[in-house]
Motif scaffolding. Sequence first.
Motif, PDB file in Angstrom:
ATOM      1  N   ILE A  40       0.882  -1.160   0.000  1.00  0.00           N
ATOM      2  CA  ILE A  40       0.000   0.000   0.000  1.00  0.00           C
ATOM      3  C   ILE A  40       0.919   1.209   0.000  1.00  0.00           C
ATOM      4  N   GLU A  41       0.764   2.039  -1.003  1.00  0.00           N
ATOM      5  CA  GLU A  41       1.694   3.140  -1.246  1.00  0.00           C
ATOM      6  C   GLU A  41       0.955   4.475  -1.195  1.00  0.00           C
ATOM      7  N   LEU A  42       1.559   5.456  -0.559  1.00  0.00           N
ATOM      8  CA  LEU A  42       1.036   6.822  -0.573  1.00  0.00           C
ATOM      9  C   LEU A  42       1.708   7.529  -1.739  1.00  0.00           C
ATOM     10  N   ILE A  43       0.919   7.917  -2.749  1.00  0.00           N
ATOM     11  CA  ILE A  43       1.509   8.531  -3.937  1.00  0.00           C
ATOM     12  C   ILE A  43       1.188  10.015  -4.054  1.00  0.00           C
ATOM     13  N   GLY A  44       0.428  10.556  -3.113  1.00  0.00           N
ATOM     14  CA  GLY A  44       0.086  11.975  -3.088  1.00  0.00           C
ATOM     15  C   GLY A  44      -0.573  12.288  -1.763  1.00  0.00           C
ATOM     16  N   ASP A  45      -0.979  13.538  -1.584  1.00  0.00           N
ATOM     17  CA  ASP A  45      -1.597  13.935  -0.320  1.00  0.00           C
ATOM     18  C   ASP A  45      -2.787  13.060   0.037  1.00  0.00           C
ATOM     19  N   ASP A  46      -3.691  12.832  -0.882  1.00  0.00           N
ATOM     20  CA  ASP A  46      -4.869  12.009  -0.637  1.00  0.00           C
ATOM     21  C   ASP A  46      -4.987  10.896  -1.668  1.00  0.00           C
ATOM     22  N   LYS A  47      -3.861  10.455  -2.227  1.00  0.00           N
ATOM     23  CA  LYS A  47      -3.876   9.418  -3.258  1.00  0.00           C
ATOM     24  C   LYS A  47      -3.057   8.226  -2.794  1.00  0.00           C
ATOM     25  N   ILE A  50      -2.663   0.446  -4.205  1.00  0.00           N
ATOM     26  CA  ILE A  50      -2.453  -0.919  -3.737  1.00  0.00           C
ATOM     27  C   ILE A  50      -1.845  -1.675  -4.913  1.00  0.00           C
ATOM     28  N   THR A  51      -0.698  -2.307  -4.681  1.00  0.00           N
ATOM     29  CA  THR A  51      -0.055  -3.128  -5.701  1.00  0.00           C
ATOM     30  C   THR A  51       0.000  -4.552  -5.174  1.00  0.00           C
ATOM     31  N   MET A  52      -0.563  -5.466  -5.945  1.00  0.00           N
ATOM     32  CA  MET A  52      -0.676  -6.850  -5.513  1.00  0.00           C
ATOM     33  C   MET A  52       0.009  -7.751  -6.540  1.00  0.00           C
ATOM     34  N   HIS A 119      -2.430  -3.124 -10.025  1.00  0.00           N
ATOM     35  CA  HIS A 119      -2.360  -1.802  -9.414  1.00  0.00           C
ATOM     36  C   HIS A 119      -3.775  -1.254  -9.274  1.00  0.00           C
ATOM     37  N   ILE A 120      -4.139  -0.827  -8.065  1.00  0.00           N
ATOM     38  CA  ILE A 120      -5.440  -0.215  -7.820  1.00  0.00           C
ATOM     39  C   ILE A 120      -5.193   1.159  -7.224  1.00  0.00           C
ATOM     40  N   ASP A 121      -5.659   2.191  -7.926  1.00  0.00           N
ATOM     41  CA  ASP A 121      -5.477   3.568  -7.479  1.00  0.00           C
ATOM     42  C   ASP A 121      -6.702   4.038  -6.717  1.00  0.00           C
ATOM     43  N   LEU A 122      -6.458   4.678  -5.577  1.00  0.00           N
ATOM     44  CA  LEU A 122      -7.531   5.172  -4.716  1.00  0.00           C
ATOM     45  C   LEU A 122      -7.264   6.634  -4.388  1.00  0.00           C
TER      46      LEU A 122
END
Length: 145
Positions: A40-47, A50-52, A119-122
């Motif tokens: 689970i990666e933090l890629i931005g302030d609120d982004k 999940i990489t599985m 990859h799932i972007d949230l």
Amino acid sequence: MRTIDLSPLYRSFIGSDHLASLVDAATRAEKQSAYPPYNIELIGDDKYRITMAVAGFSKDDVSIEVQENSLTIMGSKEAKKTEQKFLHKGISERNFERKFQLGDHVKVLAADMEHGLLHIDLERVIPEAKKPRKIEIGSQLIENK
């Protein structure tokens, strides 16, 4: 394994059942198998991302479902009926189901599969009504009618 008794919360706080259900869901998630591995990666302030690792699975073998604040990822393959002989089998292709509890206002933006990685972007999208706002001193409250 340690268990947590939340019954004092039920007696003291109204609405703590939601908190208790989150804690219960977290302890159930710990009991899941470690397959497949994920980040689970933090890629931005609120982004978030999940990489599985789903080696051996195709896009058709994996399904992603969001219901309320729960993200479920399932992988399912039909058993091969070949007479393969392995000297070493380290790539597991067994079926799986992995659940993630999403925070309030977290939305799934996209999903992509590349090189055996899903990859799932949230993104956490806070509604304007929930964002802090500045109130000027001497201003009047205007109600919607």
